[in-house]
Scaffold this motif. Structure first.
Motif, PDB file in Angstrom:
ATOM      1  N   PRO A   2      21.811  47.464 -28.261  1.00  0.00           N
ATOM      2  CA  PRO A   2      21.482  46.160 -28.238  1.00  0.00           C
ATOM      3  C   PRO A   2      21.139  45.589 -26.958  1.00  0.00           C
ATOM      4  O   PRO A   2      22.191  45.853 -26.067  1.00  0.00           O
ATOM      5  N   GLN A  95      12.704  43.675 -28.158  1.00  0.00           N
ATOM      6  CA  GLN A  95      14.175  43.578 -27.720  1.00  0.00           C
ATOM      7  C   GLN A  95      14.893  44.398 -28.763  1.00  0.00           C
ATOM      8  O   GLN A  95      14.560  44.220 -30.180  1.00  0.00           O
ATOM      9  N   VAL A  96      15.849  45.356 -28.500  1.00  0.00           N
ATOM     10  CA  VAL A  96      16.592  45.971 -29.400  1.00  0.00           C
ATOM     11  C   VAL A  96      17.446  45.115 -29.908  1.00  0.00           C
ATOM     12  O   VAL A  96      18.435  44.411 -29.324  1.00  0.00           O
ATOM     13  N   LEU A  97      17.718  44.707 -31.198  1.00  0.00           N
ATOM     14  CA  LEU A  97      18.780  43.808 -31.912  1.00  0.00           C
ATOM     15  C   LEU A  97      19.838  44.565 -32.395  1.00  0.00           C
ATOM     16  O   LEU A  97      20.881  43.998 -32.626  1.00  0.00           O
ATOM     17  N   ASP A  98      19.704  45.908 -32.887  1.00  0.00           N
ATOM     18  CA  ASP A  98      20.863  46.580 -33.519  1.00  0.00           C
ATOM     19  C   ASP A  98      20.373  47.899 -33.661  1.00  0.00           C
ATOM     20  O   ASP A  98      19.105  48.285 -33.390  1.00  0.00           O
ATOM     21  N   GLY A  99      21.208  48.846 -33.919  1.00  0.00           N
ATOM     22  CA  GLY A  99      20.709  50.332 -33.789  1.00  0.00           C
ATOM     23  C   GLY A  99      21.890  51.410 -34.643  1.00  0.00           C
ATOM     24  O   GLY A  99      22.914  50.686 -34.883  1.00  0.00           O
ATOM     25  N   PHE A 100      21.332  52.309 -34.839  1.00  0.00           N
ATOM     26  CA  PHE A 100      22.199  53.451 -35.519  1.00  0.00           C
ATOM     27  C   PHE A 100      22.118  54.590 -34.534  1.00  0.00           C
ATOM     28  O   PHE A 100      20.768  55.113 -34.353  1.00  0.00           O
TER      29      PHE A 100
END
Length: 108
Positions: A2, A95-100
């Motif tokens: 993020p 923009q990266v908001l969340d990830g796995f």
């Protein structure tokens, strides 16, 4: 991650080798750029003339500092002829908001 930024450059060409060479020249020119975490050249498996360059930046500030800097245009010039001008905008900034993060494959 993020807060990180991904920049996608959409390209279209029948000259894949020329694009690869331009990508390598641009990557060399960008080596050591503060905040640039890396980049990749992707080819569409269904359309051999479609390519995307994805760059990953630590954050928006790092990208904005580079984009407004003096070296931006010169360092990316080799890729410019390959932009997909059939699109309303041949790039996207996300923009990266969340990830796995998935598990790595078992080497056995």
């Amino acid at each position: 991650m993020p807060g990180a930024l991904r920049v996608l450059l959409f390209n279209r060409t029948e000259d894949g080798e020329g694009l690869r060479a331009a990508y390598r020249r641009t990557s060399e020119a960008l080596s050591g750029t503060p905040g640039l975490l890396g980049n990749e050249l992707l080819g569409n498996v269904h359309d051999g003339a479609e390519f995307i360059v994805i760059s990953e930046w630590a954050d928006r500030k790092a990208f904005d500092d580079w984009e407004t800097g003096a070296s931006h245009r010169a360092s990316t010039a080799p890729l410019r002829p390959y932009r997909d001008l059939g699109l309303p905008r041949p790039f996207g900034v996300y923009q990266v908001l969340d990830g796995f993060a998935g598990e790595a494959a078992d080497p056995c």
